[in-house]
Scaffold this active site. Structure first.
Site, PDB file in Angstrom:
ATOM      1  N   ASP A 143      68.542  24.690  -5.452  1.00 48.17           N
ATOM      2  CA  ASP A 143      69.254  23.894  -4.448  1.00 48.17           C
ATOM      3  C   ASP A 143      70.331  23.048  -5.111  1.00 48.17           C
ATOM      4  OD1 ASP A 143      69.829  22.792  -1.985  1.00 48.17           O
ATOM      5  OD2 ASP A 143      67.794  22.055  -1.596  1.00 48.17           O
TER       6      ASP A 143
ATOM      7  N   ASP B  97      71.249  25.546   6.546  1.00 50.13           N
ATOM      8  CA  ASP B  97      70.069  24.780   6.943  1.00 50.13           C
ATOM      9  C   ASP B  97      69.823  24.905   8.437  1.00 50.13           C
ATOM     10  OD1 ASP B  97      69.157  23.913   4.560  1.00 50.13           O
ATOM     11  OD2 ASP B  97      70.057  21.920   4.652  1.00 50.13           O
TER      12      ASP B  97
HETATM   13  C1  DGJ Z   1      68.317  21.304   1.332  1.00 56.03           C
HETATM   14  C2  DGJ Z   1      67.972  22.744   1.538  1.00 56.03           C
HETATM   15  O1  DGJ Z   1      69.011  23.413   2.171  1.00 56.03           O
HETATM   16  C3  DGJ Z   1      66.690  22.825   2.340  1.00 56.03           C
HETATM   17  O2  DGJ Z   1      66.378  24.162   2.623  1.00 56.03           O
HETATM   18  C4  DGJ Z   1      65.581  22.163   1.560  1.00 56.03           C
HETATM   19  O3  DGJ Z   1      65.328  22.888   0.393  1.00 56.03           O
HETATM   20  C5  DGJ Z   1      65.969  20.722   1.241  1.00 56.03           C
HETATM   21  N1  DGJ Z   1      67.249  20.643   0.619  1.00 56.03           N
HETATM   22  C6  DGJ Z   1      64.951  20.092   0.345  1.00 56.03           C
HETATM   23  O4  DGJ Z   1      65.325  18.846  -0.047  1.00 56.03           O
END
Ligand code: DGJ
Length: 739
Positions: free
Chosen positions: A479, A549
């Site tokens: 991430d 997301d």
């Molecule tokens: C942002 C990511 O896009 C999510 O899927 C998740 O992993 C969160 N961060 C976790 O903090």
């Protein structure tokens, strides 16, 4: 496939039977661009394509040749200031303050295959017979700088890969202000410009507008390629559709600050440039040093946007993505993020994993919150050590318990970031990117580690490698949740601060390279608050990326449709999540959520224990379906059929290589009453075959493509008998099998 050089006319012809690319050495020794497009027969001379006529009284002509003004010549790698007033491909600041250069042809070589680019991701060959590469060497004699322009033509793809390498062979330093990967002068401007833009949770929406005189561009100055704009642009003719007409695609294999620009001049010539964004960039090149630009790929299609996309899909799936997972159907996963967020215990995780296992899910992924003092987003980043209060047996223990269930185990990292509340920051505050004396802007309480420093990358590599060695980790979600601000590196002198952004990305690539080389069977999924760094550069290391997301099925139609403009379905992370959806609070049918996510690397982002028995039975069916058809869905030829940006109905399809199996995804956003009879024309089938359409009869391939597949549902009239009522957010998958 061949690269021909005609000595008499000083012309290069790069062709593979699909496309032709023509370059000519101009009378002044610089390089001119004659043509890029559909393949044409070779000739000894194409001199007539060089239009030299001066067009205005104001033209500044070259030396004493009244007919030669750089302002009117289509060029290959232009500089500014000697008659051409358009944006240049290269601009070097010299010790005396001048930025004027004159790069003229010196020599060239043609080699079989394709060389790798030092420290950078790029397309590659597995055999020398797959491609040929032309290297044209240009030199500015006054300052002793040499430029090597690389052009690769692939045997099987209607694409040219381009990059440039600058070598300072002079005796004084120069500063690179601009060094684009690609510059291409097109003879007209009758194009529509297609870009993929958006924001967090609505990434890569398609925006189309007509080219107009002047400069139009998309760019990033955030340190990552960004949610806002993708390093991809298409130029299509106004009449071009998904299946017909001309389109050119431009894609930059880079994950940092980029610029993609079209400049339409007074005479309707379009100059496309693509490369590292010159804004906030300056790279000092000492004598003896070299600088390699990222690679740009330009694709030509005369079969519409689908044709362009399919060339990118094949090239990026097979010759950009690499490694163990490149050709393998991707595991069906369950990620705990939306199921628990930070609120989990081992018991809860195992409970979620067990239920997922029972439905056939193959991989359990533990997301954020397992390390350091991380129980919220305020602490812990940088401390890649399991939190014993939450995971008494560590990641090793948990991964063994998950494997004992018969699943693989995956883990989340955010390697590039640090919280102030962390042991790492307390030990090394100097490792953070920030400007002395200025406040430090944070994003989600995070600060960016200076990946331009080797010792930082070494430290993070060791922390991650330790876990990968000790625990049974088959997958990593990498991430990255913030952009770079106050860009400044304590490790660089004042005259190198313009290098911070690019050095950072080189550090990211270095870490990816070390991890993927040391742990070749681990599947990497990239992520950046969803799709904030979904680009070809990352695809070289991580064959799949969390696309957004936003997991709402309706939102995902636009995001995934736009993403397929350049990226293969095998790279698009897509999951089924709970309703009401956590981003838009919409309630969509479980069926539709899966019917959208199956055109991606399928998974679940919810606690399946919260579903009813009936829903769990559906999940079992979805998982079984995905296992049977993921080869076609993820690696078949993908066609966009109906756009979510145009109306209420969306359709796309994937066809197997032998054309014997196809899956059509059909989606309706809002229900309608007493609506039209509808059919959707399919693509890519064998016209001579007959296809059994699951539950809907047998039809000839040519009929399905020319007449269409009937998709009329009960919204075309009242429901009768046992007809299923249609509803908002409805969808259907049609499975076609040749008889
Ligand atoms: C942002 C990511 O896009 C999510 O899927 C998740 O992993 C969160 N961060 C976790 O903090």
């Amino acid at each position: 496939m061949s690269i021909i050089f005609e000595q008499a006319s000083k012309t290069f012809h790069l062709t593979n039977g699909k496309i032709s690319y023509l370059i000519k050495i101009l009378p002044n020794g610089q390089l001119g661009q004659l043509y890029f497009g559909k393949a044409i027969r070779h000739q000894e001379r194409f001199d007539h394509l060089l239009e030299m006529t001066t067009r205005s009284m104001t033209a500044c002509v070259y030396e004493d040749d009244d007919l030669f003004s750089l302002e009117h010549v289509k060029q290959e790698y232009p500089s500014y200031g000697t008659g051409d007033f358009r944006h240049p491909a290269v601009r070097l600041l010299q010790q005396n303050g001048s930025a004027i250069t004159n790069f003229v042809y010196e020599s060239h070589t043609v080699t079989a295959g394709k060389p790798a680019l030092a420290g950078l991701p790029a397309t590659y060959c597995e055999a020398d017979s797959e491609a040929e590469t032309l290297c044209i060497v240009l030199r500015d004699a006054l300052i002793g700088v040499r430029i090597e322009l690389l052009y690769t033509v692939f045997a099987d793809h209607a694409a040219i890969a381009r990059s440039a390498r600058l070598v300072n062979e002079g005796d004084a330093a120069v500063t690179i202000d601009t060094a684009m990967s690609l510059s291409l002068d097109l003879p007209d401007c009758e194009y529509e410009w297609v870009q993929l833009s958006g924001a967090w949770s609505r990434e890569r929406h398609i925006h189309t507008r007509k080219l107009v005189p002047g400069v139009q561009s998309v760019e990033s100055a955030r340190g990552n390629s960004s949610h806002n704009h993708n390093p991809f642009v298409a130029l299509k003719r106004c009449e071009t559709t998904e299946t017909l007409g001309e389109a050119l695609g431009f894609s930059l294999i880079y994950s940092g600050n980029f610029l993609a620009q079209a400049e339409v001049d007074t005479w309707g010539v379009t100059r496309m440039t693509m490369g590292i964004n010159p804004f906030a960039f300056a790279w000092k090149l000492e004598p003896g040093e070299a600088f390699q630009t990222p690679e740009a790929v330009v694709v030509y299609s005369d079969c519409g946007l689908n044709g362009m996309s399919q060339t990118f899909h094949r090239l990026y799936q097979k010759r950009l993505a690499r490694g163990y997972w490149r050709d393998r159907p991707r595991p069906i996963l369950l990620n705990n993020w939306e199921a628990t967020y930070f609120d989990f215990t081992v018991e809860k995780l195992l409970n979620i994993a067990k239920t997922a296992r029972d439905q056939g899910v193959e991989l359990f992924v533990l997301d954020d919150g397992w390390f350091g003092a991380r129980t919220s987003d305020k602490a812990g980043l940088g401390d890649w050590v399991p939190n014993p209060a939450r995971l008494p047996d560590g990641i090793g223990g948990l991964s063994e318990q998950i494997e004992a269930l018969g699943m693989k185990f995956g883990l989340w990292f955010e390697p590039e970031m640090v919280n102030k509340d962390s042991d790492l920051y307390r030990a090394h505050p100097e490792w953070v990117i920030c400007t002395p004396g200025r406040s430090m802007t944070h994003g989600r309480h995070e600060y960016v580690l200076d990946f331009g420093r080797r010792e930082v990358v070494d430290f993070i590599f060791e922390s991650m490698a330790k876990l990968l060695r000790e625990a049974k980790i088959s997958y990593i979600k990498w991430d990255m949740n913030r952009c770079i601000t106050e860009a400044f590196s304590g490790a660089l002198p004042a005259d190198r601060q313009g290098e911070v952004f690019h050095r950072y990305i080189l550090g990211v690539y270095d870490l990816y390279d070390r991890l993927t080389t040391t742990f070749p069977e681990v599947l990497f999924e990239s992520c950046a608050s969803g799709g904030g760094r979904f680009d070809p550069g990352i695809l070289y290391y991580a064959p799949q990326g969390w696309a957004s997301d936003d997991s709402d099925a309706v939102e995902r139609l636009k995001i995934q449709y736009g993403t397929t403009m350049c990226y293969p379905v095998s790279s698009i992370g897509a999951h089924v999540s709970i309703v009401p959806n956590h981003q838009v609070y919409r309630i969509t049918p479980l069926e539709t959520r899966a019917n959208v996510a199956c055109f991606g690397t399928f998974g679940y982002e919810l606690d399946l224990n919260r579903l009813t028995e009936e829903e769990l039975a559906m999940v079992r069916e979805q998982v079984a379906f995905m296992k049977e058809y993921r080869g076609v869905l993820q690696f078949g030829t993908f066609y966009r059929l109906l756009s979510p940006f145009d109306g209420n109905y969306v359709a796309w399809m994937a066809v197997s290589e032998d054309k014997k199996t196809a899956i059509v995804g059909w989606y309706k956003i809002l229900n309608e009453v007493n609506s039209f009879f509808r059919r959707v024309k399919l693509c890519g089938l064998d016209p001579a075959l007959r296809y059994r359409v699951d539950g809907a009869g047998v039809y000839a391939g040519d009929e399905l493509m020319n007449v269409g597949l009937l998709t009329t549902d009960s919204s075309a009239g009242e429901c009768r008998g046992d007809q299923k009522p249609s509803r908002d957010f409805d969808s259907r998958l049609f499975i076609l099998k040749a008889e």
